[in-house]
Design a protein around this motif. Structure first.
Motif, PDB file in Angstrom:
ATOM      1  N   UNK A 220      17.438  40.358  25.676  1.00 19.70           N
ATOM      2  CA  UNK A 220      16.506  41.224  24.953  1.00 19.70           C
ATOM      3  C   UNK A 220      17.147  41.746  23.667  1.00 19.70           C
ATOM      4  N   UNK A 221      18.424  42.113  23.729  1.00 19.23           N
ATOM      5  CA  UNK A 221      19.126  42.619  22.551  1.00 19.23           C
ATOM      6  C   UNK A 221      19.167  41.566  21.448  1.00 19.23           C
ATOM      7  N   UNK A 222      19.479  40.327  21.808  1.00 17.47           N
ATOM      8  CA  UNK A 222      19.544  39.258  20.807  1.00 17.47           C
ATOM      9  C   UNK A 222      18.172  39.005  20.190  1.00 17.47           C
ATOM     10  N   UNK A 223      17.151  38.967  21.038  1.00 16.61           N
ATOM     11  CA  UNK A 223      15.801  38.737  20.544  1.00 16.61           C
ATOM     12  C   UNK A 223      15.376  39.851  19.592  1.00 16.61           C
ATOM     13  N   UNK A 224      15.703  41.095  19.954  1.00 19.19           N
ATOM     14  CA  UNK A 224      15.330  42.239  19.115  1.00 19.19           C
ATOM     15  C   UNK A 224      16.086  42.221  17.790  1.00 19.19           C
ATOM     16  N   UNK A 225      17.369  41.885  17.829  1.00 17.09           N
ATOM     17  CA  UNK A 225      18.147  41.799  16.595  1.00 17.09           C
ATOM     18  C   UNK A 225      17.558  40.739  15.665  1.00 17.09           C
ATOM     19  N   UNK A 226      17.251  39.578  16.222  1.00 15.61           N
ATOM     20  CA  UNK A 226      16.693  38.489  15.409  1.00 15.61           C
ATOM     21  C   UNK A 226      15.362  38.903  14.783  1.00 15.61           C
ATOM     22  N   UNK A 227      14.539  39.608  15.563  1.00 11.23           N
ATOM     23  CA  UNK A 227      13.240  40.048  15.050  1.00 11.23           C
ATOM     24  C   UNK A 227      13.410  41.039  13.902  1.00 11.23           C
ATOM     25  N   UNK A 228      14.384  41.944  14.030  1.00 10.70           N
ATOM     26  CA  UNK A 228      14.629  42.923  12.971  1.00 10.70           C
ATOM     27  C   UNK A 228      15.119  42.242  11.708  1.00 10.70           C
ATOM     28  N   UNK A 229      16.053  41.308  11.860  1.00 10.46           N
ATOM     29  CA  UNK A 229      16.588  40.594  10.693  1.00 10.46           C
ATOM     30  C   UNK A 229      15.464  39.868   9.959  1.00 10.46           C
ATOM     31  N   UNK A 230      14.629  39.165  10.707  1.00  8.94           N
ATOM     32  CA  UNK A 230      13.531  38.404  10.092  1.00  8.94           C
ATOM     33  C   UNK A 230      12.562  39.337   9.368  1.00  8.94           C
ATOM     34  N   UNK A 231      12.235  40.453   9.996  1.00  8.07           N
ATOM     35  CA  UNK A 231      11.290  41.376   9.380  1.00  8.07           C
ATOM     36  C   UNK A 231      11.833  41.964   8.084  1.00  8.07           C
ATOM     37  N   UNK A 232      13.111  42.310   8.072  1.00  9.51           N
ATOM     38  CA  UNK A 232      13.717  42.859   6.856  1.00  9.51           C
ATOM     39  C   UNK A 232      13.774  41.790   5.769  1.00  9.51           C
ATOM     40  N   UNK A 233      14.186  40.590   6.140  1.00  8.70           N
ATOM     41  CA  UNK A 233      14.289  39.515   5.147  1.00  8.70           C
ATOM     42  C   UNK A 233      12.932  39.127   4.585  1.00  8.70           C
ATOM     43  N   UNK A 234      11.884  39.162   5.434  1.00  7.89           N
ATOM     44  CA  UNK A 234      10.541  38.766   5.006  1.00  7.89           C
ATOM     45  C   UNK A 234       9.726  39.922   4.444  1.00  7.89           C
ATOM     46  N   UNK A 235      10.314  41.106   4.407  1.00 13.61           N
ATOM     47  CA  UNK A 235       9.594  42.306   3.966  1.00 13.61           C
ATOM     48  C   UNK A 235       8.312  42.494   4.773  1.00 13.61           C
ATOM     49  N   UNK A 236       8.423  42.326   6.080  1.00 13.64           N
ATOM     50  CA  UNK A 236       7.280  42.451   6.981  1.00 13.64           C
ATOM     51  C   UNK A 236       7.101  43.918   7.345  1.00 13.64           C
ATOM     52  N   UNK A 237       6.383  44.637   6.488  1.00 12.44           N
ATOM     53  CA  UNK A 237       6.215  46.075   6.673  1.00 12.44           C
ATOM     54  C   UNK A 237       5.337  46.402   7.878  1.00 12.44           C
ATOM     55  N   UNK A 238       4.471  45.487   8.240  1.00 17.83           N
ATOM     56  CA  UNK A 238       3.647  45.713   9.428  1.00 17.83           C
ATOM     57  C   UNK A 238       4.518  45.783  10.678  1.00 17.83           C
ATOM     58  N   UNK A 239       5.492  44.871  10.777  1.00 23.25           N
ATOM     59  CA  UNK A 239       6.418  44.901  11.914  1.00 23.25           C
ATOM     60  C   UNK A 239       7.335  46.119  11.831  1.00 23.25           C
ATOM     61  N   UNK A 240       7.787  46.455  10.626  1.00 21.13           N
ATOM     62  CA  UNK A 240       8.763  47.523  10.454  1.00 21.13           C
ATOM     63  C   UNK A 240       8.169  48.918  10.631  1.00 21.13           C
ATOM     64  N   UNK A 241       6.846  49.072  10.521  1.00 27.98           N
ATOM     65  CA  UNK A 241       6.238  50.405  10.615  1.00 27.98           C
ATOM     66  C   UNK A 241       6.567  51.096  11.943  1.00 27.98           C
ATOM     67  N   UNK A 242       6.292  50.483  13.106  1.00 28.18           N
ATOM     68  CA  UNK A 242       6.673  51.166  14.357  1.00 28.18           C
ATOM     69  C   UNK A 242       8.179  51.285  14.540  1.00 28.18           C
ATOM     70  N   UNK A 243       8.941  50.348  13.974  1.00 26.08           N
ATOM     71  CA  UNK A 243      10.400  50.459  14.037  1.00 26.08           C
ATOM     72  C   UNK A 243      10.856  51.693  13.278  1.00 26.08           C
ATOM     73  N   UNK A 244      10.280  51.901  12.101  1.00 28.83           N
ATOM     74  CA  UNK A 244      10.662  53.080  11.298  1.00 28.83           C
ATOM     75  C   UNK A 244      10.246  54.374  11.987  1.00 28.83           C
ATOM     76  N   UNK A 245       9.123  54.344  12.709  1.00 24.39           N
ATOM     77  CA  UNK A 245       8.685  55.559  13.393  1.00 24.39           C
ATOM     78  C   UNK A 245       9.636  55.922  14.536  1.00 24.39           C
ATOM     79  N   UNK A 246      10.110  54.917  15.275  1.00 25.86           N
ATOM     80  CA  UNK A 246      11.115  55.189  16.304  1.00 25.86           C
ATOM     81  C   UNK A 246      12.406  55.676  15.644  1.00 25.86           C
TER      82      UNK A 246
END
Length: 637
Positions: A220-246
């Protein structure tokens, strides 16, 4: 209560400095089995992420310092010390400025996940405006941040400053443990601009998307790290919104937390330092930490358990030492405390030490109150005269004489917002900022300014400070002069004073003037920028410096701090800082009072206690604390 400067970043370094690194083999534990110590801080710990505009209090930072490591720390001198067991950083080039940050293999979060590039990308994303499109929502009555729109990190990131100068996504190394930051322009404080987030990337993602990560394990940790990296690199603000709220809401404690013996560390408390938090007791006011068995990269610690108790008053802290309830205390002493300790107290040792902390008074200028031009139809000159008149009523010398001199006979008024008293910079600043003229109350001068402004009748000023005795005494010394000049100081209710930090930074319409202390974290050239850089608009407008909830704005001042951030010549740096002092003084936004006299007191059952000038104060060398013989304390329970 002390508030630390959020964007404190670095000491000055030579432009040609390169790599500070090395690898150290895992070391053996030096823990004294079964040992424990209880120490005091002035207020209750409440946030694991202290890198936010509303959680950056000194006591959050002190405890988090025990739980999180890094590439360096300041010793008690203060001098910057490298922590080679953690990792390396290397300046690759000057033009453009490129810096490579590497975490050593084996440096782990408390759940065993490697600290790596994902955590550094989270640090970059949360510290810039390049991955943000939303804003926070605040409860008007409590002043607390209750929600947000879009992606909002709440770190006070400023456009074109600090990490915002890194507009391109940092480059990740093949092994995933390094990132390289390329700055768009030179940045003098690059060395301490650590890209590492204060909370784990994988834990934050897992908390944001719990249904996708039902189990907290390595996969789960690896999957979550990969998802975060991809979202930051792709400027995926939709994915990052709940991440930023946490990130900005999920690491605060509204109720007590306890980790049962043998249970894994919860995602909300994943650290990567010498200790893990095992209990936050809000009802009884203490936080307990236990040695992290995974930590082989920090200095070896001695005590197995540390409990930090919230005791607001230094006199009560010392009484607790005498009663063997705690072993270390620190704070701003009174004359009675100084006399008692100097005469000698059995079983108690102490050291007086200056602190990188100074008391000051700030005024709100964008909240519709008496110091806001909007109150006078947009007449900035009239509002300025009212502010100048108000500052003339403060008995700065009397406050120093009665509250500080008895404990520190050589203390002087602080007449600079940027420089420490006695330095060449402070002397130069004093010549241009006007604070030396605000030594004694000038009642007639204040009345004249109010008359020139056409302001008649008493001017009500809602005043906010903590319940600390020194603040109460300051108010009592000041009130009569303010009244005589035509101002009515109106103390806010105790419930707001008890949570004043939240009110100051999240509820600017609730008060007009505030008294507290800034705590320096570093010797950064641009440390003060976060206090004074602003944007046009009412108080609380997004884009202002993290420590500027007052509506302060001067484009000339912004430009000075922007120039300072790229200036590497010490003489030119001082000239710019003095220019900033002049501009700040001309606005009558704030006035400094005095540098805190500090004292650290400890039981003779403990050795290795040393005062620290910067935050985290006496916590800076926790690994040197050790029990003398078998005399240790039992943590609160």
């Amino acid at each position: 209560m002390k508030h630390k400067r959020l964007l404190a970043t670095a000491a000055v370094v030579a432009a040609g400095a390169l790599v500070f690194s090395g690898c150290t083999p895992p070391r053996e534990s030096e823990i004294v089995k079964g040992s424990s110590i209880t120490v005091a801080d002035t207020d209750q710990y409440f946030a694991f992420n202290d890198g936010l505009a509303d959680t950056n209090s000194a006591w959050n930072a002190n405890i988090n310092y025990l739980t999180k490591s890094g590439w360096y720390y300041y010793d008690g001198t203060p001098e910057l010390q490298k922590r080679e067991g953690f990792g390396t950083y290397e300046k690759l080039s000057d033009d453009p400025l490129k810096v490579k940050w590497t975490v050593n293999e084996g440096v782990k979060w408390a759940d065993g996940a490697q600290v790596d590039a994902a955590d550094m990308l989270l640090g970059w994303a949360s510290g810039t405006t390049h991955r943000q499109d939303g804003e926070g929502t605040v409860d008007e009555e409590s002043g607390e941040l209750t929600g947000q729109t879009g992606t909002f990190w709440n770190t006070g990131a400023q456009e074109g400053y600090g990490f915002d100068l890194v507009s391109e996504v940092p480059e990740i190394s093949d092994d995933g443990r390094s990132v390289t930051l390329t700055y768009d322009s030179p940045y003098v404080d690059w060395e301490l601009a650590s890209p590492l987030a204060p909370v784990s990337a994988h834990g934050t993602v897992e908390l944001a998307y719990p249904d996708e990560y039902p189990e907290n394990n390595a996969d789960a940790a690896k999957k979550a790290k990969d998802a975060l990296i991809k979202a930051v690199q792709d400027n995926d603000l939709e994915f990052l919104a709940p991440v930023s709220q946490v990130f900005n809401q999920g690491y605060k404690f509204s109720k007590s937390v306890k980790v049962a013996e043998g249970d894994p560390q919860p995602l909300e408390l994943l650290g990567f330092g010498a200790y893990n938090i095992v209990e936050v007791n809000l009802d009884e006011g203490y936080t307990t930490l236990k040695a992290n068995p995974l930590d082989t990269w920090d200095e070896p610690t001695q005590f197995e358990t540390i409990t930090v108790r919230a005791i607001a008053d230094i006199a009560d802290q010392i009484t607790a030492i005498q009663n063997k309830e705690i072993q270390i205390a620190a704070g701003q002493p009174t004359s009675d405390i100084t006399s008692t300790l100097t005469a000698g107290v059995p079983g108690v040792e102490f050291a007086g030490a200056p602190q990188g902390t100074y008391e000051h008074i700030d005024l709100q200028v964008g909240n519709g109150g008496p110091f806001d031009p909007a109150t006078y139809g947009g007449d900035a000159e009239k509002a300025l005269k009212v502010r100048q008149a108000f500052l003339k009523t403060i008995p700065r010398q009397e406050i120093l004489d009665k509250l500080v001199i008895p404990n520190q006979p050589d203390a002087v008024l602080r007449n600079s917002q940027i420089f420490i008293p006695g330095t060449e910079g402070a002397k130069a600043a004093e010549e241009v900022n006007g604070y030396a003229e605000l030594t004694e109350p000038d009642i007639e001068g204040a009345k004249k300014l109010l008359a020139e402004a056409g302001v008649t009748g008493p001017v009500t000023v809602r005043f906010l400070s903590s319940l600390r005795q020194a603040r109460v005494d300051t108010y009592n010394l000041w009130e009569k002069y303010a009244t005589e000049a035509g101002f009515v100081l109106q103390q806010l209710p105790d419930d707001q004073r008890q949570t004043w930090s939240t009110v100051v930074f999240n509820n600017p319409t609730a008060y007009d003037a505030t008294l507290f202390a800034w705590v320096s974290e570093s010797l950064a050239v641009g440390e003060s920028a976060a206090n004074y850089q602003g944007v046009e608009g009412p108080s609380g407008t997004d884009g202002a410096g993290a420590n500027n909830p007052y509506g302060w704005y001067s484009q000339d001042l912004n430009d000075v701090f922007d120039k300072l951030s790229g200036e590497f010549d010490p003489a030119a740096q001082q000239d710019l800082q003095v220019e900033a002092e002049k501009l700040i003084g001309e606005q009558a936004w704030s006035v400094p009072l005095y540098q805190w006299p500090g004292i650290v007191v400890w039981s003779d059952a403990v050795e290795g206690v040393k005062p620290g000038f910067l935050s985290p104060n006496y916590f800076w060398n926790y690994w040197e604390w050790k029990p003398v013989g078998s005399s240790t304390a039992t943590p609160a329970s």
